[in-house]
Structure formats: structure tokens, C-alpha cells
Design an enzyme around this catalytic site. Structure first.
Site, mmCIF file in Angstrom:
data_model
loop_
_atom_site.group_PDB
_atom_site.id
_atom_site.type_symbol
_atom_site.label_atom_id
_atom_site.label_comp_id
_atom_site.label_asym_id
_atom_site.label_seq_id
_atom_site.Cartn_x
_atom_site.Cartn_y
_atom_site.Cartn_z
ATOM 1 N N CYS A 133 0.869 -1.273 -0.107
ATOM 2 C CA CYS A 133 0.007 -0.113 0.090
ATOM 3 C C CYS A 133 1.069 1.192 -0.029
ATOM 4 O O CYS A 133 0.450 2.363 -0.261
ATOM 5 C CB CYS A 133 -0.749 0.059 1.306
ATOM 6 S SG CYS A 133 -2.156 -1.531 1.040
ATOM 7 N N HIS B 137 -2.271 6.669 2.750
ATOM 8 C CA HIS B 137 -2.931 5.330 2.287
ATOM 9 C C HIS B 137 -4.420 5.572 2.775
ATOM 10 O O HIS B 137 -4.612 5.597 3.996
ATOM 11 C CB HIS B 137 -2.243 4.255 2.796
ATOM 12 C CG HIS B 137 -2.817 3.248 2.445
ATOM 13 N ND1 HIS B 137 -3.553 2.601 1.400
ATOM 14 C CD2 HIS B 137 -3.179 2.131 3.432
ATOM 15 C CE1 HIS B 137 -4.262 1.483 1.540
ATOM 16 N NE2 HIS B 137 -3.632 1.252 2.830
ATOM 17 N N ASN C 134 -10.551 0.318 -0.077
ATOM 18 C CA ASN C 134 -9.113 0.478 -0.111
ATOM 19 C C ASN C 134 -8.569 -0.115 -1.454
ATOM 20 O O ASN C 134 -8.642 -1.475 -1.526
ATOM 21 C CB ASN C 134 -8.702 -0.290 1.205
ATOM 22 C CG ASN C 134 -7.132 -0.640 1.202
ATOM 23 O OD1 ASN C 134 -6.451 -0.192 0.533
ATOM 24 N ND2 ASN C 134 -6.749 -1.189 2.558
#
Length: 335
Positions: free
Chosen positions: A117, A257, A287
């Protein structure tokens, strides 16, 4: 070959692409034990996009086309392509090479970066260093993920978080130092390979005609991730700003993130910064792993944010890998 000194590296364009298929919390609740109420309360996520007929290179290539159009450059002007991903089309060749082929960037060198990520921050840092050599003029830095293909849909603790998408920037070496985009950057790793992992390939146990490669689905220890982000990430950001003599008040945009909205809220609270400074694309995109930061950056700039003050990109993910970049985005686009 004599190198020309690079006076500045600017961000000439930003773009993102997400698949058309929107998956709601209610739809997921029909195939696993969860609910819209639970997902929104615990993650802040309302919807996400799934690539049902596209792979990672497709999402990245469509982002690349948008970047070229915005920067008004032909694909043949690109001489470097870096793709950040943990959901590649294949282990080899690199997804970046597939993107290169799809857009016709025949003059480019292309390779992938895997830092989970935090991948976009690592890839952007890498590309900037390449540009300083004076060899490369224009670079595409793209993060793309098809997380849906790596999910265990029996694991509601992970699957409800994730969506698919891609985002990126086009970097150009320029002669005007006033157009410099990069202010400071720092990368770090803290070995903890069991906290988050995906696609592990087991070794063979015997010589057998039945041997065939296989891999595992995405896994994360949610509590460990939450604790790391809430305790370590704000402390790391404060230290990063301090060593670069930048105050929190100088930030006009923060793109972390996009793990989930509750973590972003927690970081904002720990830093004593207003939430409106933070990108929050996780609410409707989920996400998207490494793609979350460039998607958030593009959305913010298209909304007129990020041109004033400094912009902080901060990624964190499996490894554990984390890193930050301070940018001056006042010259992106028409600014």
C-alpha cells in the site's frame, strides 16, 4: 553520452481510472455475514469498484492514456514507466511492460515496484531519482490494483475493505527550477511479514507429476495494522516534517494510504489537523491499496485543492513498508 543537468522535476499531469462496476455494502452482505451498517461504522466505506472484465494492466493503461492526454504528449515521448502493484497480471512479465505495449510507448524502459500500500510513494521516489540522472525526460508513475481477484470472499474481515482502481502522475524534467515539485522524501521498512501478506507460493515437498503452482489469498491482521497506523504513522509523519523543517501549518493537502476512513480520522486527530485537509476517496472507492494515494491526489487537484501550501503523501502497508513525500503542486496543470 553526455548528461544534461536536470534543473527540476515537475508533475505535468495526474489522472486515475476505476472500473464501472460499483459494489455496495448491501451486495456484499448477500454473500457474506456483514451489513451496510457494520461496514460503514467500522470502515466508513460505502461502495467500491470491481474490475470484472479488466486486469491490472488495463486499469493502468487507461490511466496512462489520461495522463498523456492531460500533458499533451504522445506515448512515444515517454522513456520511463514504473508501475506499483501487488496484484500484477502475472509474476512476469512486469505489468509495466504490458502497459508499455498497450499504449505504444516503444521508447520507454518499464518495470514494477512492490511495496504494497506504500507502493506509489516508493515508485514516485524511484522515478524522481531516475529523472535526476538527466537521461529520462518524461516518466509515467502509476499504481494499479485489482484487489478483488486476490480476496477470500469467505473472509469478511478483509474483503469488505477493498476495491479496484489505478492512479498516477506524469513527471517531466524541466529547465525552470521554480517548477520543482519534490521538496523532501523518506522511505522506511520495519520487517513484520506476517501482519499482511498475499499471493504466497509454497515450495514443492516432493518430485511428483501432481506438482502445480498455487498461491494464497490476501490476509491481514486487522488489529496489528490498526495499532501500527494509529501509533507509529502520526509519529513518523511528525518526525519526517521536523527533520525537513516543515510545520503542520504549512500543509495544504494530506494524502495518506486509503486504508479506511476511521484510520484517516485517527491520523488527523493525532496530528491535530482538520479532517478536511485529508483525501478521503476510500469512502466510495474502498481500499485500493497502492492506488489510493494517486487517486486521492488526482481527485484533490481536480477539485482545486493542493495548489496552495505543501502536499504530503504518506503510504504504509505490508512489509511493513512506509514512506512520505512532500510536494509543491503549485505548477501542476495550469497553475
Amino acid at each position: 553520452m553526455q548528461k544534461k543537468m536536470v534543473k527540476a522535476v515537475k508533475i505535468a499531469a495526474t489522472a486515475h481510472y476505476v472500473p464501472q462496476r460499483i459494489v455496495t455494502n448491501d451486495e456484499l452482505s448477500k454473500i457474506m455475514e456483514t451489513s451496510d451498517t457494520w461496514i460503514q461504522q467500522h470502515t466508513g466505506i460505502k461502495t467500491r469498484h470491481y474490475a470484472l472484465d479488466e486486469n491490472t494492466s488495463d486499469l493502468c493503461a487507461k490511466t496512462a492514456v489520461k495522463l498523456l492526454k492531460e500533458a499533451q504528449l504522445p506515448a512515444t515521448a515517454i522513456d520511463l514507466i514504473i508501475v506499483a502493484t501487488i496484484t500484477p497480471d502475472a509474476l512476469t512479465p512486469a505489468t509495466a511492460i504490458l502497459v508499455q505495449q498497450k499504449i505504444g510507448a516503444d521508447a520507454a524502459v518499464a518495470f514494477d515496484v512492490n511495496a504494497a500500500c506504500a507502493g506509489f510513494v516508493f515508485a514516485l521516489n524511484t522515478a524522481e531519482k531516475f529523472m535526476r540522472q538527466g537521461i529520462y525526460k518524461n516518466a509515467l508513475v502509476i499504481a494499479g490494483e485489482v484487489n478483488s481477484k486476490m480476496m477470500d470472499f469467505q473472509d469478511r474481515t478483509s474483503t469488505v475493505f477493498f476495491g479496484d482502481g489505478a492512479g498516477g502522475v506524469l513527471l517531466s524534467a524541466v529547465d525552470d527550477p521554480a517548477q520543482e515539485a519534490f521538496v523532501a522524501q523518506e522511505l522506511a521498512t520495519k520487517p513484520a511479514p506476517e501482519v499482511i501478506h498475499s499471493g504466497r507460493i509454497p515450495h514443492v515437498t516432493q518430485v511428483s507429476a501432481q506438482n502445480y503452482p498455487s498461491l494464497d489469498a490476501f490476509y491481514q491482521d486487522g488489529h496489528a495494522v490498526f495499532d501500527f497506523v494509529i501509533t507509529e504513522v502520526p509519529r513518523y509523519i511528525q518526525h519526517f516534517l521536523h527533520i525537513n523543517n516543515v510545520s503542520l501549518e504549512e500543509l495544504g493537502l494530506v494524502v495518506t494510504h486509503q486504508a479506511n476512513l476511521r484510520l484517516i480520522e485517527g491520523i488527523a486527530h493525532k496530528l491535530a489537523l482538520p479532517l478536511h485537509l485529508f483525501a478521503q476517496n476510500v469512502v466510495y472507492y474502498g481500499n485500493t491499496s497502492s492506488a489510493g494515494i494517486p487517486i486521492g491526489l488526482d481527485l484533490a487537484l481536480k477539485d482545486g485543492r493542493g495548489h496552495k501550501g505543501l502536499s504530503l503523501l504518506s503510504g504504509f502497508g505490508a512489509g511493513l513498508s512506509y514512506g512520505s513525500i512532500l510536494l509543491d503542486l503549485s505548477h501542476v496543470g495550469n497553475h
